[in-house]
Scaffold this motif. Structure first.
Motif, PDB file in Angstrom:
ATOM      1  N   LEU A 107      41.233 -43.642  40.147  1.00 29.98           N
ATOM      2  CA  LEU A 107      41.664 -43.077  38.871  1.00 29.98           C
ATOM      3  C   LEU A 107      42.033 -44.180  37.881  1.00 29.98           C
ATOM      4  O   LEU A 107      41.644 -44.123  36.704  1.00 29.98           O
ATOM      5  N   ILE A 121      43.006 -40.016  34.523  1.00 29.77           N
ATOM      6  CA  ILE A 121      44.172 -39.802  35.387  1.00 29.77           C
ATOM      7  C   ILE A 121      44.807 -38.453  35.048  1.00 29.77           C
ATOM      8  O   ILE A 121      45.047 -37.626  35.935  1.00 29.77           O
ATOM      9  N   SER A 132      36.994 -37.478  36.755  1.00 30.99           N
ATOM     10  CA  SER A 132      37.484 -38.232  37.894  1.00 30.99           C
ATOM     11  C   SER A 132      36.355 -38.580  38.855  1.00 30.99           C
ATOM     12  O   SER A 132      35.293 -37.976  38.811  1.00 30.99           O
TER      13      SER A 132
END
Length: 133
Positions: A107, A121, A132
């Protein structure tokens, strides 16, 4: 001795010592004035509990270990089994933490970390997995 002296000898807060008494792990005597009176054996049990807890044993595991410690007819295999179970739990926790670290590293790597508002994130934490890894 009084609870302050027992606390000093065991590096345990008085509150913890009282809690251990409340749940039956120790049973100090009472002086004539009604105050708790900790013996050398009580201090030894408190040190046993402090060390056990520092190794990650739960209260119930400590209760079992104390019971085995008090039982002169115990089988060391019983103690070893408890320690092996604790090792297994520690290893599982380590694997979980390593997985968390790996996810966080991905992340962080994918986050630009600049003035842009988009952030993988935050997207991941919000359940938006489109950004992600």
């Amino acid at each position: 001795m009084n609870i302050g002296s027992a606390a000093e000898l065991t590096s345990l807060p008085s509150k913890t010592i009282r809690y251990y008494e409340d749940i039956g792990l120790i049973k100090p005597g009472r002086a004539e004035n009604g105050y708790r009176d900790y013996s050398t054996d009580d201090v030894h049990r408190l040190q046993f509990l402090q060390r056990s807890r520092s190794l990650g044993f739960t209260i119930e595991e400590c209760r079992t270990l104390l019971s085995l410690y008090d039982d002169e007819g115990r089988a060391s295999a019983d103690v070893k089994r408890i320690a092996r179970e604790k090792i297994k739990k520690v290893e599982e926790k380590i694997a979980e933490l390593e997985s968390l670290r790996s996810t966080l590293k991905v992340l962080v790597k994918n986050c630009h970390g600049d003035q842009r508002p988009d952030c993988p994130i935050l997207d991941d934490l919000a359940g938006h997995n489109s950004r992600s890894a």
